[in-house]
Design a protein around this motif. Structure first.
Motif, mmCIF file in Angstrom:
data_model
loop_
_atom_site.group_PDB
_atom_site.id
_atom_site.type_symbol
_atom_site.label_atom_id
_atom_site.label_comp_id
_atom_site.label_asym_id
_atom_site.label_seq_id
_atom_site.Cartn_x
_atom_site.Cartn_y
_atom_site.Cartn_z
ATOM 1 N N LYS A 259 0.834 -1.209 0.000
ATOM 2 C CA LYS A 259 0.000 0.000 0.000
ATOM 3 C C LYS A 259 0.864 1.254 0.000
ATOM 4 N N SER B 230 -0.498 1.212 -4.037
ATOM 5 C CA SER B 230 -1.846 1.689 -3.742
ATOM 6 C C SER B 230 -2.573 0.630 -2.941
ATOM 7 N N GLU B 231 -3.723 0.992 -2.424
ATOM 8 C CA GLU B 231 -4.519 0.030 -1.659
ATOM 9 C C GLU B 231 -4.997 -1.112 -2.552
ATOM 10 N N LYS B 232 -5.303 -0.805 -3.802
ATOM 11 C CA LYS B 232 -5.745 -1.840 -4.739
ATOM 12 C C LYS B 232 -4.642 -2.879 -4.958
ATOM 13 N N ARG C 69 -4.238 -5.073 -1.864
ATOM 14 C CA ARG C 69 -5.263 -6.108 -1.736
ATOM 15 C C ARG C 69 -4.972 -7.286 -2.654
#
Length: 230
Positions: free
Chosen positions: A48, A52-54, A57
């Motif tokens: 992250k 990024s958070e995407k 994940r």
């Protein structure tokens, strides 16, 4: 720890106390499981912070299916501890670049990771390229001196390893992509996609490439003098 065990000191020290709870196979291996599970949230934070958070994940969805992750989580060896500490060290490395107060946790984590497995030192060397600071390198070097001075470090534990060939590199690529066709396809797609997106987070991709390539390169080159590349 056995006298001739020249690696994974931190793991065997923890295992010594862990065995006070019992010596059954499930219990012994569960120590590795704990560190493997603990790696997942730290890995999320690193991904992250870098991307990024995407991406984070996606990363924690793929990680538990990676063959090396599965193996390290099951083996009664120090690999999952090394993985956990190395990823935690990466996290503190990124924090230290932003705030100098993270120097101490960064150095402590790096030292512990090297005591968990000597190859973690290659990860640290990859980071020093970007740190351009002598203090962390000096501190880690001093704290790791006992490893070099102890007789077990010179026990000949890895004398069975042959000199590397190009096939070793090919095998490493296969293992790093998961040694599983669906994961190989997914990782290849993500790699191609990241290539076209690299300008958006050039530093992140620079760090990632260094962490991936520098340890492999150093282990491979050193192995022509003292074989350590398995």
């Amino acid at each position: 720890m056995h006298y001739e065990e020249g690696n994974s000191w931190a793991y065997y020290l923890l295992l010594h106390f862990w065995l006070m709870l019992g010596s059954g196979e499930v219990l012994v291996r569960s120590l590795s499981v704990i560190f493997a599970v603990a790696t997942i949230p730290v890995f999320y934070l690193v991904a992250k912070k870098l991307f990024s958070e995407k991406v984070a994940r996606i990363a924690i969805i793929l990680l538990p299916f990676h063959i090396l992750f599965i193996y390290s989580a099951q083996a009664a060896r120090g690999y999952s501890l090394e993985l956990f500490l190395s990823i935690l060290g990466v996290y503190f490395f990124l924090k230290f670049r932003e705030e100098k107060k993270f120097l101490l946790p960064y150095v402590i984590t790096v030292v512990l990771s090297i005591y968990a497995h000597l190859f973690s030192g290659f990860v640290f060397l990859a980071e020093t390229v970007f740190l351009r600071k002598f203090l962390p390198f000096l501190a880690v070097g001093i704290l790791c001196l006992p490893l070099l001075l102890m007789p077990s470090f010179h026990s000949g534990q890895v004398d069975w390893i042959p000199h590397p060939t190009f096939l070793n590199i090919a095998a490493t690529v296969v293992l790093l992509t998961g040694d599983f066709l669906p994961l190989l396809i997914i990782n290849s797609i993500l790699l191609v996609h990241s290539f076209f997106q690299r300008k958006k987070t050039s530093d992140a991709y620079g760090f990632t490439c260094a962490w991936l390539l520098v340890p492999i390169f150093l282990a491979y080159v050193i192995s022509f003098v003292k074989p350590i590349y398995v």
